[in-house]
Design a protein around this motif. Structure first.
Motif, PDB file in Angstrom:
ATOM      1  N   LEU A   1       0.908  -1.174   0.031  1.00  0.00           N
ATOM      2  CA  LEU A   1      -0.056   0.049   0.182  1.00  0.00           C
ATOM      3  C   LEU A   1       0.825   1.189  -0.062  1.00  0.00           C
ATOM      4  N   MET A   2       1.708   1.121   0.822  1.00  0.00           N
ATOM      5  CA  MET A   2       2.827   2.486   0.839  1.00  0.00           C
ATOM      6  C   MET A   2       3.532   2.610  -0.433  1.00  0.00           C
ATOM      7  N   GLU A   3       4.068   1.279  -0.949  1.00  0.00           N
ATOM      8  CA  GLU A   3       4.466   1.489  -1.984  1.00  0.00           C
ATOM      9  C   GLU A   3       3.896   2.109  -3.327  1.00  0.00           C
ATOM     10  N   ILE A   4       2.563   1.554  -3.575  1.00  0.00           N
ATOM     11  CA  ILE A   4       1.759   2.215  -4.550  1.00  0.00           C
ATOM     12  C   ILE A   4       1.564   3.673  -4.311  1.00  0.00           C
ATOM     13  N   ALA A   5       1.405   4.254  -2.936  1.00  0.00           N
ATOM     14  CA  ALA A   5       0.912   5.394  -2.798  1.00  0.00           C
ATOM     15  C   ALA A   5       2.164   6.494  -3.060  1.00  0.00           C
ATOM     16  N   CYS A   6       3.202   5.959  -2.813  1.00  0.00           N
ATOM     17  CA  CYS A   6       4.663   6.789  -2.650  1.00  0.00           C
ATOM     18  C   CYS A   6       5.199   6.892  -3.831  1.00  0.00           C
ATOM     19  N   THR A   7       5.301   5.809  -4.622  1.00  0.00           N
ATOM     20  CA  THR A   7       6.035   5.796  -5.997  1.00  0.00           C
ATOM     21  C   THR A   7       5.303   6.209  -7.289  1.00  0.00           C
ATOM     22  N   ARG A   8       3.843   6.256  -7.114  1.00  0.00           N
ATOM     23  CA  ARG A   8       3.245   6.741  -8.452  1.00  0.00           C
ATOM     24  C   ARG A   8       3.000   8.155  -8.351  1.00  0.00           C
ATOM     25  N   SER A   9       2.666   8.734  -9.402  1.00  0.00           N
ATOM     26  CA  SER A   9       2.570  10.266  -9.701  1.00  0.00           C
ATOM     27  C   SER A   9       1.222  10.419  -9.136  1.00  0.00           C
ATOM     28  N   SER A  10       0.865  11.603  -8.667  1.00  0.00           N
ATOM     29  CA  SER A  10      -0.559  11.999  -8.373  1.00  0.00           C
ATOM     30  C   SER A  10      -1.424  11.484  -9.320  1.00  0.00           C
ATOM     31  N   HIS A  11      -1.335  11.932 -10.519  1.00  0.00           N
ATOM     32  CA  HIS A  11      -2.461  11.411 -11.448  1.00  0.00           C
ATOM     33  C   HIS A  11      -2.543   9.828 -11.815  1.00  0.00           C
ATOM     34  N   GLU A  12      -1.300   9.129 -11.634  1.00  0.00           N
ATOM     35  CA  GLU A  12      -1.513   7.754 -11.566  1.00  0.00           C
ATOM     36  C   GLU A  12      -2.127   6.982 -10.151  1.00  0.00           C
TER      37      GLU A  12
ATOM     38  N   PHE B   1      -3.053  13.621  -3.077  1.00  0.00           N
ATOM     39  CA  PHE B   1      -3.043  14.316  -4.532  1.00  0.00           C
ATOM     40  C   PHE B   1      -1.960  15.310  -4.504  1.00  0.00           C
ATOM     41  N   ARG B   2      -0.613  14.965  -4.426  1.00  0.00           N
ATOM     42  CA  ARG B   2       0.429  15.868  -4.226  1.00  0.00           C
ATOM     43  C   ARG B   2       0.703  16.809  -5.299  1.00  0.00           C
ATOM     44  N   TYR B   3       1.005  18.087  -4.991  1.00  0.00           N
ATOM     45  CA  TYR B   3       1.629  18.967  -6.125  1.00  0.00           C
ATOM     46  C   TYR B   3       2.772  18.472  -6.762  1.00  0.00           C
ATOM     47  N   GLN B   4       2.670  18.239  -8.116  1.00  0.00           N
ATOM     48  CA  GLN B   4       3.780  17.491  -9.005  1.00  0.00           C
ATOM     49  C   GLN B   4       4.881  18.412  -9.513  1.00  0.00           C
ATOM     50  N   GLY B   5       4.712  19.745  -9.369  1.00  0.00           N
ATOM     51  CA  GLY B   5       5.562  20.826  -9.845  1.00  0.00           C
ATOM     52  C   GLY B   5       7.099  20.681  -9.116  1.00  0.00           C
ATOM     53  N   GLU B   6       8.270  21.571  -9.599  1.00  0.00           N
ATOM     54  CA  GLU B   6       9.541  21.681  -8.894  1.00  0.00           C
ATOM     55  C   GLU B   6       9.774  22.846  -7.924  1.00  0.00           C
ATOM     56  N   GLU B   7       8.608  23.364  -7.915  1.00  0.00           N
ATOM     57  CA  GLU B   7       8.718  24.935  -7.055  1.00  0.00           C
ATOM     58  C   GLU B   7       8.917  24.261  -5.842  1.00  0.00           C
ATOM     59  N   VAL B   8       9.785  25.013  -5.061  1.00  0.00           N
ATOM     60  CA  VAL B   8      10.102  24.704  -3.596  1.00  0.00           C
ATOM     61  C   VAL B   8      10.215  26.022  -2.709  1.00  0.00           C
TER      62      VAL B   8
ATOM     63  N   VAL C   1       4.997  14.414   5.756  1.00  0.00           N
ATOM     64  CA  VAL C   1       5.391  12.998   4.748  1.00  0.00           C
ATOM     65  C   VAL C   1       4.117  12.796   3.727  1.00  0.00           C
ATOM     66  N   THR C   2       2.851  12.992   4.337  1.00  0.00           N
ATOM     67  CA  THR C   2       1.781  12.585   3.309  1.00  0.00           C
ATOM     68  C   THR C   2       1.354  13.709   2.467  1.00  0.00           C
ATOM     69  N   THR C   3       1.442  14.961   2.719  1.00  0.00           N
ATOM     70  CA  THR C   3       0.704  15.802   1.694  1.00  0.00           C
ATOM     71  C   THR C   3       1.991  16.909   0.938  1.00  0.00           C
ATOM     72  N   ARG C   4       3.418  16.771   1.326  1.00  0.00           N
ATOM     73  CA  ARG C   4       4.212  17.838   0.635  1.00  0.00           C
ATOM     74  C   ARG C   4       4.594  17.249  -0.419  1.00  0.00           C
TER      75      ARG C   4
END
Length: 316
Positions: free
Chosen positions: A106-117, A156-163, A193-196
């Motif tokens: 469950l963790m692997e799927i949630a953390c290694t896929r893109s937000s859209h995936e 549904f994390r932000y996918q951009g590079e802005e920091v 860990v779960t939103t950024r």
């Protein structure tokens, strides 16, 4: 970055469907033909083959594969043939079941896929199981695991590079304080860990390392036997350096006394079209042996052939 080798001339889906039907007929199944077709078609081509097969023969290709093949070879072929969102939904559903439960999957799927995936996985889960992924994860987990996993699969994390560097510094400080106090499942740790976004997390963790002299995962090893801490460390690794996480899963699957075929099959089937090149490089760097050689030494028969085809070994 995929390693999957698709032939320069790809036959029409109707031709592939017909060849697969032939592979199932007669006295014995033609496993090599199945590998030659399905392991060498990309996701869009495999979806078309399934659609064409159903139209021509009135049966889902997956059902035919399930009837004709068996054991680890069948699992590798079926998982790879599935659409990626369907595949992840299937793996996540399996991970919430009593006898195949796995916080790690469950963790692997949630953390290694893109937000859209991940969003598409949740949609596929609705369609396939008439429930939400979130409700099943919440129902089948408890305590700190539930606190971490439900927001992870819901993200549904932000996918951009802005920091935001000011935020990175302040959140690195929060993480340090909570970890120093051993408040590993504190709501602030979970929130970060779960939103950024992955870019923001990387900035925060880089600052943590620079400011406090230790990588965060080193500080999270205070109790090496704590299962929740192991999962939290793995989540951080998945979010920041997924190839290192997958290398470790493969290494442990292969080096176990008795291969962990489920883990081996899952990683190969889910990463073949994503980042297998990087995973193979990391595997060779870490183990001084190629992943191809390790798999060939630990598996056999059609299962071995399928895995090697998927990781792009030799001239397959």
């Amino acid at each position: 970055m995929a390693t999957l080798k698709v032939p320069a001339h790809v036959p029409a889906p109707s031709e592939d469907a017909e060849q697969l039907r032939k592979a199932f007929e007669g006295w014995g199944t033609n496993e090599q033909l199945i590998i030659d077709i399905l392991a060498h078609r990309n996701a869009a081509q495999r979806n078309l083959i399934r659609k064409t097969y159903r139209e021509a023969y009135g049966e889902d290709l997956l059902k035919s594969l399930d009837e004709e093949l068996s054991s680890d070879f069948e699992r590798a072929v079926v998982l790879f043939t599935l659409d990626s969102a369907e595949r992840d939904a299937f793996l996540a559903h399996e991970a919430t079941k009593r006898f195949t439960s796995s916080h790690w999957v469950l963790m692997e799927i949630a953390c290694t896929r893109s937000s859209h995936e991940l969003f598409n996985v949740r949609k596929a889960y609705h369609d396939l199981y008439k429930k939400s992924l979130e409700e099943d994860v919440a129902h089948h987990t408890k305590g700190d695991y539930r606190k971490l996993l439900v927001p992870l699969v819901s993200a549904f994390r932000y996918q951009g590079e802005e920091v935001n560097m000011t935020l990175a510094r302040s959140e690195a400080k929060i993480l340090r304080e909570k970890i120093s106090d051993k408040q590993y499942s504190d709501e602030e740790v979970i929130r970060i860990v779960t939103t950024r976004s992955k870019a923001q997390l990387n900035a925060t963790l880089n600052h943590y390392n620079t400011a406090f002299g230790n990588a965060i995962n080193k500080d999270l090893k205070a109790d090496p036997e704590d299962e929740f801490l192991k999962l939290l460390r793995a989540a951080i690794k998945c979010l920041t350096v997924p190839e290192k996480y997958f290398e470790k899963v493969l290494r442990q699957a292969i080096n176990k006394l008795g291969t962990d075929e489920w883990a081996l099959t899952r990683v190969v089937a889910t990463r073949a079209e994503v980042d297998m090149v990087r995973i193979k490089e990391e595997y060779q760097r870490r183990n001084s042996v190629t992943l191809e050689k390790a798999i060939a030494g630990d598996t056999s028969g059609d299962y071995e052939k399928m895995l090697l085809a998927l990781i792009g070994a030799g001239d397959v």
